[in-house]
Design an enzyme around this catalytic site. Structure first.
Site, short mmCIF file in Angstrom:
data_model
loop_
_atom_site.label_atom_id
_atom_site.label_comp_id
_atom_site.label_asym_id
_atom_site.label_seq_id
_atom_site.Cartn_x
_atom_site.Cartn_y
_atom_site.Cartn_z
N ARG A 1 0.85 -1.20 0.00
CA ARG A 1 0.00 0.00 0.00
C ARG A 1 0.89 1.25 0.00
O ARG A 1 2.12 1.13 0.04
CB ARG A 1 -0.95 0.00 1.20
CG ARG A 1 -0.27 -0.16 2.53
CD ARG A 1 -1.26 -0.61 3.62
NE ARG A 1 -0.55 -1.09 4.79
CZ ARG A 1 -0.16 -0.32 5.79
NH1 ARG A 1 -0.41 0.97 5.77
NH2 ARG A 1 0.49 -0.84 6.82
N ALA B 1 15.01 10.45 13.95
CA ALA B 1 16.37 9.90 14.12
C ALA B 1 16.61 8.79 13.10
O ALA B 1 17.68 8.71 12.49
CB ALA B 1 16.56 9.39 15.54
N SER C 1 12.79 11.13 4.94
CA SER C 1 11.67 12.05 5.14
C SER C 1 12.25 13.43 5.42
O SER C 1 13.35 13.54 5.98
CB SER C 1 10.84 11.60 6.35
OG SER C 1 9.98 12.65 6.76
N LYS D 1 15.21 8.44 10.18
CA LYS D 1 15.27 9.00 8.83
C LYS D 1 16.56 9.80 8.62
O LYS D 1 17.12 9.81 7.52
CB LYS D 1 14.04 9.88 8.57
CG LYS D 1 12.72 9.09 8.56
CD LYS D 1 12.72 8.02 7.48
CE LYS D 1 11.38 7.33 7.33
NZ LYS D 1 11.42 6.26 6.32
N ASN E 1 9.86 -9.60 6.85
CA ASN E 1 10.08 -8.50 7.80
C ASN E 1 11.43 -7.84 7.51
O ASN E 1 12.48 -8.42 7.74
CB ASN E 1 10.05 -9.07 9.22
CG ASN E 1 10.28 -7.98 10.27
OD1 ASN E 1 10.38 -6.79 9.94
ND2 ASN E 1 10.35 -8.39 11.52
N TYR F 1 11.28 8.50 14.88
CA TYR F 1 11.12 8.51 13.42
C TYR F 1 12.16 9.43 12.76
O TYR F 1 12.83 9.05 11.81
CB TYR F 1 9.70 8.98 13.10
CG TYR F 1 9.33 8.96 11.64
CD1 TYR F 1 8.99 7.78 11.00
CD2 TYR F 1 9.29 10.15 10.90
CE1 TYR F 1 8.63 7.77 9.65
CE2 TYR F 1 8.93 10.14 9.56
CZ TYR F 1 8.60 8.96 8.94
OH TYR F 1 8.24 8.95 7.61
P1 NAP Z 1 2.18 3.01 4.66
O1 NAP Z 1 1.06 3.43 3.80
O2 NAP Z 1 1.96 2.88 6.13
O3 NAP Z 1 2.79 1.63 4.08
C1 NAP Z 1 3.87 1.02 4.73
C2 NAP Z 1 4.30 -0.20 3.95
O4 NAP Z 1 5.44 -0.79 4.60
C3 NAP Z 1 3.24 -1.28 3.88
O5 NAP Z 1 3.36 -1.96 2.64
C4 NAP Z 1 3.65 -2.22 5.03
O6 NAP Z 1 3.19 -3.58 4.86
C5 NAP Z 1 5.15 -2.15 4.92
N1 NAP Z 1 5.86 -2.51 6.13
C6 NAP Z 1 5.70 -2.03 7.39
N2 NAP Z 1 6.56 -2.63 8.23
C7 NAP Z 1 7.27 -3.51 7.50
C8 NAP Z 1 8.29 -4.45 7.79
N3 NAP Z 1 8.77 -4.60 9.04
N4 NAP Z 1 8.78 -5.23 6.79
C9 NAP Z 1 8.30 -5.10 5.53
N5 NAP Z 1 7.35 -4.23 5.19
C10 NAP Z 1 6.82 -3.45 6.15
O7 NAP Z 1 3.42 4.02 4.54
P2 NAP Z 1 3.73 5.15 3.42
O8 NAP Z 1 3.08 6.40 3.83
O9 NAP Z 1 3.50 4.61 2.08
O10 NAP Z 1 5.30 5.35 3.66
C11 NAP Z 1 6.28 4.66 2.90
C12 NAP Z 1 7.66 5.21 3.25
O11 NAP Z 1 7.71 6.61 2.98
C13 NAP Z 1 8.00 5.06 4.73
O12 NAP Z 1 9.37 4.78 4.87
C14 NAP Z 1 7.69 6.43 5.30
O13 NAP Z 1 8.43 6.70 6.45
C15 NAP Z 1 8.10 7.30 4.13
N6 NAP Z 1 7.47 8.64 4.16
C16 NAP Z 1 6.11 8.77 4.06
C17 NAP Z 1 5.57 10.05 4.08
C18 NAP Z 1 4.08 10.28 3.93
O14 NAP Z 1 3.67 11.43 3.98
N7 NAP Z 1 3.28 9.25 3.73
C19 NAP Z 1 6.39 11.17 4.23
C20 NAP Z 1 7.76 10.98 4.34
C21 NAP Z 1 8.30 9.72 4.31
P3 NAP Z 1 1.74 -4.05 5.45
O15 NAP Z 1 0.71 -3.49 4.49
O16 NAP Z 1 1.80 -5.54 5.39
O17 NAP Z 1 1.64 -3.48 6.82
#
Ligand code: NAP
Length: 247
Positions: A14, A157, A142, A159, A63, A155
């Site tokens: 997702r 730290a 991030s 990043k 994982n 978080y």
């Molecule tokens: P998200 O919608 O919460 O999706 C997280 C994804 O990571 C999911 O596919 C989840 O799998 C998987 N995941 C979580 N823990 C895991 C693990 N231990 N091993 C393998 N897969 C794992 O997050 P997102 O918003 O797309 O964020 C993606 C990345 O962008 C992250 O690193 C986040 O910190 C970074 N980011 C996001 C934003 C933002 O605004 N959204 C901003 C800056 C940075 P499941 O579906 O099975 O749980």
């Protein structure tokens, strides 16, 4: 842009990872992706990518925080796809709370999933990249890793750590034609940000010069550029994608 390449993306059931997988498949890349627990979503996505884009796609429940699981994953992906050309360390979680209330578990979980995971997967894919004398690694950091954020000491730290890791890997592997860059998204519309209260969302968007949250497609387009031959002289960089929120 990536015809015949193989991309391994962590956390693509997702959100941003899913958007990247879709854009990469559209551009001809085979897709190996991981997820933590979304088995049904991952199976459906795997089938959708194959049917829609005619590429090979496999989802692995793995994982990213587990060192041995990462090694096993890289071996399995290499066996299934023959090689790995691009690694995107995208999996990430938040466990937000003020430092006063933050537990050791909340700290460790975030550091392991967001930072140790990049070490695990990069190390696991190294053999293939060195053999190929080519590779592009993209780490999802991030803007909070640059600016810091109250309530996100763990978080931020993790990043910030990813940025130092990115620069070090770029220095170590540059002579082998393996590039490593980081992407720093600002406010991107996903399930992670959907958890925020409406007033917090509005306050964030007010601070963005482009006056909107980013889309997963915005981030995917930058990943495409960094994965492709359009960016062969770019390594060790952190590129902000935040609508101008941080300059
Ligand atoms: P998200 O919608 O919460 O999706 C997280 C994804 O990571 C999911 O596919 C989840 O799998 C998987 N995941 C979580 N823990 C895991 C693990 N231990 N091993 C393998 N897969 C794992 O997050 P997102 O918003 O797309 O964020 C993606 C990345 O962008 C992250 O690193 C986040 O910190 C970074 N980011 C996001 C934003 C933002 O605004 N959204 C901003 C800056 C940075 P499941 O579906 O099975 O749980």
């Amino acid at each position: 842009m990536l015809k015949g390449k193989t991309t391994l993306i962590t956390g693509a059931s997702r959100g941003i990872g899913k958007g990247i997988a879709e854009a990469f498949a559209k551009n001809g890349s085979n897709i190996a992706f991981t997820y933590a627990s979304s088995v049904e979503k991952a199976k459906a996505f795997e089938a959708e990518l194959t049917a829609k884009y005619g590429i090979k796609a496999i989802g692995y429940q793995s994982n990213a925080a587990d060192f041995n699981a990462a090694q096993a994953l890289a071996d399995q992906v290499t066996a299934d796809f023959g090689t790995i050309d691009v690694l995107i360390n995208n999996a990430g979680i938040t466990r937000d709370t003020l430092l006063m209330r933050m537990s050791e578990d909340q700290w460790d979980e975030v550091m392991d999933t967001n930072l140790k995971s990049a070490f695990n997967l990069t190390k696991a894919c190294l053999k293939v990249f060195l053999k190929n004398k080519a590779g592009s690694i993209i780490n999802m950091t991030s803007i909070v890793g640059i600016t810091g954020n109250a309530g996100q000491a763990n978080y931020a730290a993790s990043k910030a750590g990813l940025i130092g890791f990115t620069k070090s890997v770029a220095k170590e592997l540059g002579s082998r034609n393996v590039r490593c860059n980081a992407i720093a998204p600002g406010f991107i519309e996903t399930e992670m940000t959907a958890e925020l209260k409406e007033e917090v969302r509005t306050a964030w968007i007010d601070t963005i010069p482009l006056k909107r949250g980013g889309t997963t497609e915005d981030v995917a387009n930058l990943c495409l550029f960094l994965a492709s031959d359009m960016s062969t002289y770019i390594t060790g960089q952190t590129i902000n994608i935040c609508g101008g929120m941080v300059m």
